[in-house]
Design a protein around this motif. Structure first.
Motif, PDB file in Angstrom:
ATOM      1  N   ASP A  65       0.822  -1.218   0.000  1.00 14.91           N
ATOM      2  CA  ASP A  65       0.000   0.000   0.000  1.00 14.91           C
ATOM      3  C   ASP A  65       0.854   1.266   0.000  1.00 14.91           C
ATOM      4  OD1 ASP A  65      -2.643  -1.116  -0.051  1.00 14.91           O
ATOM      5  OD2 ASP A  65      -2.349  -1.747   2.018  1.00 14.91           O
ATOM      6  N   LYS A  66       1.907   1.274   0.780  1.00 17.17           N
ATOM      7  CA  LYS A  66       2.781   2.448   0.844  1.00 17.17           C
ATOM      8  C   LYS A  66       3.411   2.732  -0.511  1.00 17.17           C
ATOM      9  CE  LYS A  66       6.698   4.378   3.410  1.00 17.17           C
ATOM     10  NZ  LYS A  66       7.775   4.090   4.383  1.00 17.17           N
ATOM     11  N   ASN A 124      -0.841  -2.860  -9.467  1.00 18.53           N
ATOM     12  CA  ASN A 124      -0.394  -1.886  -8.468  1.00 18.53           C
ATOM     13  C   ASN A 124       1.106  -1.654  -8.637  1.00 18.53           C
ATOM     14  OD1 ASN A 124       0.907  -4.080  -7.075  1.00 18.53           O
ATOM     15  ND2 ASN A 124      -1.011  -4.521  -6.011  1.00 18.53           N
ATOM     16  N   VAL A 125       1.624  -0.670  -7.940  1.00 19.13           N
ATOM     17  CA  VAL A 125       3.026  -0.273  -8.089  1.00 19.13           C
ATOM     18  C   VAL A 125       3.967  -1.406  -7.679  1.00 19.13           C
ATOM     19  CG1 VAL A 125       4.818   1.283  -7.236  1.00 19.13           C
ATOM     20  CG2 VAL A 125       2.566   2.189  -7.856  1.00 19.13           C
ATOM     21  N   TYR A 126       3.639  -2.075  -6.586  1.00 15.25           N
ATOM     22  CA  TYR A 126       4.475  -3.191  -6.145  1.00 15.25           C
ATOM     23  C   TYR A 126       4.606  -4.235  -7.248  1.00 15.25           C
ATOM     24  CZ  TYR A 126       5.738  -7.527  -3.762  1.00 15.25           C
ATOM     25  OH  TYR A 126       6.325  -8.718  -3.418  1.00 15.25           O
ATOM     26  N   GLY A 127       3.479  -4.642  -7.840  1.00 15.75           N
ATOM     27  CA  GLY A 127       3.500  -5.632  -8.911  1.00 15.75           C
ATOM     28  C   GLY A 127       4.264  -5.144 -10.131  1.00 15.75           C
ATOM     29  N   GLU A 128       4.074  -3.873 -10.476  1.00 14.69           N
ATOM     30  CA  GLU A 128       4.799  -3.297 -11.621  1.00 14.69           C
ATOM     31  C   GLU A 128       6.304  -3.385 -11.413  1.00 14.69           C
ATOM     32  OE1 GLU A 128       3.590   0.714 -12.275  1.00 14.69           O
ATOM     33  OE2 GLU A 128       1.471   0.214 -12.512  1.00 14.69           O
ATOM     34  N   PRO A 235     -17.112 -14.560   6.969  1.00 14.26           N
ATOM     35  CA  PRO A 235     -16.721 -14.331   5.570  1.00 14.26           C
ATOM     36  C   PRO A 235     -17.314 -13.039   5.022  1.00 14.26           C
ATOM     37  CG  PRO A 235     -18.481 -15.966   5.694  1.00 14.26           C
ATOM     38  CD  PRO A 235     -18.104 -15.647   7.113  1.00 14.26           C
ATOM     39  N   VAL A 236     -16.489 -12.234   4.347  1.00 12.25           N
ATOM     40  CA  VAL A 236     -16.958 -11.003   3.705  1.00 12.25           C
ATOM     41  C   VAL A 236     -16.343 -10.912   2.308  1.00 12.25           C
ATOM     42  CG1 VAL A 236     -17.282  -9.726   5.860  1.00 12.25           C
ATOM     43  CG2 VAL A 236     -15.071  -9.628   4.701  1.00 12.25           C
ATOM     44  N   THR A 237     -17.004 -10.201   1.412  1.00 15.55           N
ATOM     45  CA  THR A 237     -16.454 -10.004   0.068  1.00 15.55           C
ATOM     46  C   THR A 237     -15.361  -8.939   0.118  1.00 15.55           C
ATOM     47  OG1 THR A 237     -18.010  -8.247  -0.514  1.00 15.55           O
ATOM     48  CG2 THR A 237     -18.706 -10.532  -0.939  1.00 15.55           C
ATOM     49  N   SER A 238     -14.565  -8.892  -0.933  1.00 16.66           N
ATOM     50  CA  SER A 238     -13.518  -7.877  -1.024  1.00 16.66           C
ATOM     51  C   SER A 238     -14.109  -6.481  -0.958  1.00 16.66           C
ATOM     52  CB  SER A 238     -12.745  -8.040  -2.335  1.00 16.66           C
ATOM     53  OG  SER A 238     -12.114  -9.301  -2.398  1.00 16.66           O
ATOM     54  N   GLU A 239     -15.261  -6.314  -1.610  1.00 17.73           N
ATOM     55  CA  GLU A 239     -15.923  -5.007  -1.643  1.00 17.73           C
ATOM     56  C   GLU A 239     -16.409  -4.606  -0.247  1.00 17.73           C
ATOM     57  OE1 GLU A 239     -16.407  -7.471  -3.805  1.00 17.73           O
ATOM     58  OE2 GLU A 239     -15.452  -6.512  -5.544  1.00 17.73           O
ATOM     59  N   GLU A 240     -16.977  -5.563   0.467  1.00 21.33           N
ATOM     60  CA  GLU A 240     -17.444  -5.291   1.828  1.00 21.33           C
ATOM     61  C   GLU A 240     -16.275  -4.944   2.742  1.00 21.33           C
ATOM     62  OE1 GLU A 240     -21.393  -8.211   2.028  1.00 21.33           O
ATOM     63  OE2 GLU A 240     -19.403  -9.012   2.478  1.00 21.33           O
ATOM     64  N   TYR A 241     -15.199  -5.683   2.595  1.00 26.30           N
ATOM     65  CA  TYR A 241     -14.033  -5.439   3.442  1.00 26.30           C
ATOM     66  C   TYR A 241     -13.420  -4.070   3.146  1.00 26.30           C
ATOM     67  CZ  TYR A 241      -9.668  -6.268   5.937  1.00 26.30           C
ATOM     68  OH  TYR A 241      -8.608  -6.166   6.811  1.00 26.30           O
ATOM     69  N   ALA A 242     -13.378  -3.697   1.859  1.00 28.13           N
ATOM     70  CA  ALA A 242     -12.763  -2.431   1.458  1.00 28.13           C
ATOM     71  C   ALA A 242     -13.519  -1.223   2.012  1.00 28.13           C
ATOM     72  CB  ALA A 242     -12.684  -2.349  -0.061  1.00 28.13           C
ATOM     73  N   LYS A 243     -14.827  -1.373   2.200  1.00 31.83           N
ATOM     74  CA  LYS A 243     -15.617  -0.263   2.755  1.00 31.83           C
ATOM     75  C   LYS A 243     -15.188   0.042   4.185  1.00 31.83           C
ATOM     76  CE  LYS A 243     -19.779  -1.051  -0.038  1.00 31.83           C
ATOM     77  NZ  LYS A 243     -21.206  -1.474  -0.002  1.00 31.83           N
ATOM     78  N   GLU A 244     -14.855  -0.989   4.931  1.00 38.34           N
ATOM     79  CA  GLU A 244     -14.442  -0.832   6.328  1.00 38.34           C
ATOM     80  C   GLU A 244     -12.942  -0.618   6.463  1.00 38.34           C
ATOM     81  OE1 GLU A 244     -16.536  -0.674   8.901  1.00 38.34           O
ATOM     82  OE2 GLU A 244     -18.236  -0.911   7.539  1.00 38.34           O
ATOM     83  N   HIS A 245     -12.187  -1.222   5.528  1.00 40.99           N
ATOM     84  CA  HIS A 245     -10.722  -1.157   5.610  1.00 40.99           C
ATOM     85  C   HIS A 245     -10.160  -0.833   4.222  1.00 40.99           C
ATOM     86  CE1 HIS A 245     -11.128  -3.191   9.515  1.00 40.99           C
ATOM     87  NE2 HIS A 245     -11.975  -3.996   8.909  1.00 40.99           N
ATOM     88  N   THR A 247      -7.836   0.129   1.159  1.00 42.84           N
ATOM     89  CA  THR A 247      -6.404   0.000   0.913  1.00 42.84           C
ATOM     90  C   THR A 247      -6.030   0.794  -0.337  1.00 42.84           C
ATOM     91  OG1 THR A 247      -6.727  -2.020  -0.383  1.00 42.84           O
ATOM     92  CG2 THR A 247      -6.276  -2.279   1.972  1.00 42.84           C
ATOM     93  N   ALA A 248      -4.807   1.288  -0.356  1.00 45.34           N
ATOM     94  CA  ALA A 248      -4.356   2.099  -1.485  1.00 45.34           C
ATOM     95  C   ALA A 248      -4.127   1.257  -2.731  1.00 45.34           C
ATOM     96  CB  ALA A 248      -3.079   2.843  -1.099  1.00 45.34           C
ATOM     97  N   ALA A 249      -3.644   0.044  -2.553  1.00 45.16           N
ATOM     98  CA  ALA A 249      -3.295  -0.816  -3.685  1.00 45.16           C
ATOM     99  C   ALA A 249      -4.362  -1.872  -3.935  1.00 45.16           C
ATOM    100  CB  ALA A 249      -1.957  -1.506  -3.425  1.00 45.16           C
TER     101      ALA A 249
END
Length: 284
Positions: A65-66, A124-128, A235-245, A247-249
């Motif tokens: 993320d950084k 994301n930048v890390y993968g690039e 269990p939560v979906t990626s979208e549900e998790y992203a709303k609460e947490h 991430t930049a990447a």
């Protein structure tokens, strides 16, 4: 054989040195205090002085993320740093192993394991930058192995297993993503594979993880079951998790890695992830 291992303070570098020691293979583990990867002259000077026959390049900028807001540093370490190590390896005629990641793929466009030669499209930048490192190694060296791994956990550093165990000490319930698929990679196991590969001269692109096809949710449940923790995993979906947490990447939905080139090379696949978790929990 005489092996130089970069990133010895990290999870994988630590275990590579540990296995080399167990096998009685001469080696030296180095980290940032020994030389700056981004300083071409310093890298060349150090590697010329040690004169290894093999280099295992584990060191990397891994703050996913950084990296999104620190692109220049991530590029300097993962691309230019890798280039510097590859140039030095060429200068001393050493073979090189570069540790890469499933993040070189897009993580979304297929739901079967990524083949080693599938199109690269990091999100994301890390993968690039890790893919940029792959390209530098391939451009500069014929005598090279590229080994992609995913969902890494080991003794020497932070990881998902340690995070889950820590959270379970204070929480009765933990939400974990259930739609991102992959398999964990225990550094002790993949370090043994790396030692098997060194000196084989079977150069190319390989992929490894412990056996299994699971989600982070499945992984968390297995950790708690084996550790005897009563924490409930929701269990939560990626979208549900992203709303609460948030991430930049971007995170891949599919981190599955095909082991076909590993099989073709005659190398052993890693043990089942449940077995790896059991051994890891005893270790820590």
């Amino acid at each position: 054989m005489k092996v130089l291992v970069t990133g010895v303070k990290g999870q994988l570098g630590y275990d590579v040195v540990r296995h080399l020691d167990l096998r009685g293979i001469e080696n030296r583990g180095v980290d940032i205090a020994d030389f700056d990867l981004t300083d071409e002259k310093a890298v060349l000077s150090y590697i010329r002085e040690y004169a290894p026959t093999s280099i295992v390049h584990c060191a990397a900028y891994t703050a996913v993320d950084k990296a999104e807001s620190d692109r220049d540093t991530c590029f300097a370490v993962n691309v230019m740093g890798t280039k510097n190590v590859a140039l030095a390896a060429k200068a001393v005629q050493a073979e090189m192993m570069y540790i890469s990641t499933d993040y070189v793929f897009d993580g979304f466009s297929k739901d079967t394991p990524w083949e080693a030669d599938d199109p690269k499209n990091p999100q994301n930048v890390y993968g690039e930058t890790k893919y940029g490192g792959e390209l530098e190694v391939q451009k500069l060296l014929n005598d090279s192995y590229i080994l992609r791994i995913c969902w890494v956990f080991g003794k020497n550093g932070g990881n998902f297993v340690k995070t889950m165990l820590r959270l379970s000490e204070t929480l009765d319930e933990i939400s974990v993503v259930c739609d991102q698929h992959g398999a964990p990679t225990y550094t002790f196991d993949v370090a043994s594979l790396i030692c098997d590969m060194l000196g084989s001269r079977k150069y190319g692109v390989y992929q490894a993880s412990n056996e299994g096809d699971i989600t982070w949710y499945d992984f968390a449940k297995e950790i708690f079951a084996q550790a005897g923790r009563q924490t409930k995993v929701v269990p939560v979906t990626s979208e549900e998790y992203a709303k609460e947490h948030p991430t930049a990447a971007a995170r891949p939905k599919n981190s599955r890695l095909s082991k076909q080139t590993l099989i073709d090379g005659g190398f052993a696949r890693l043990p089942d992830y449940k077995d790896a978790v059991a051994r890891y929990l005893k270790e820590i």
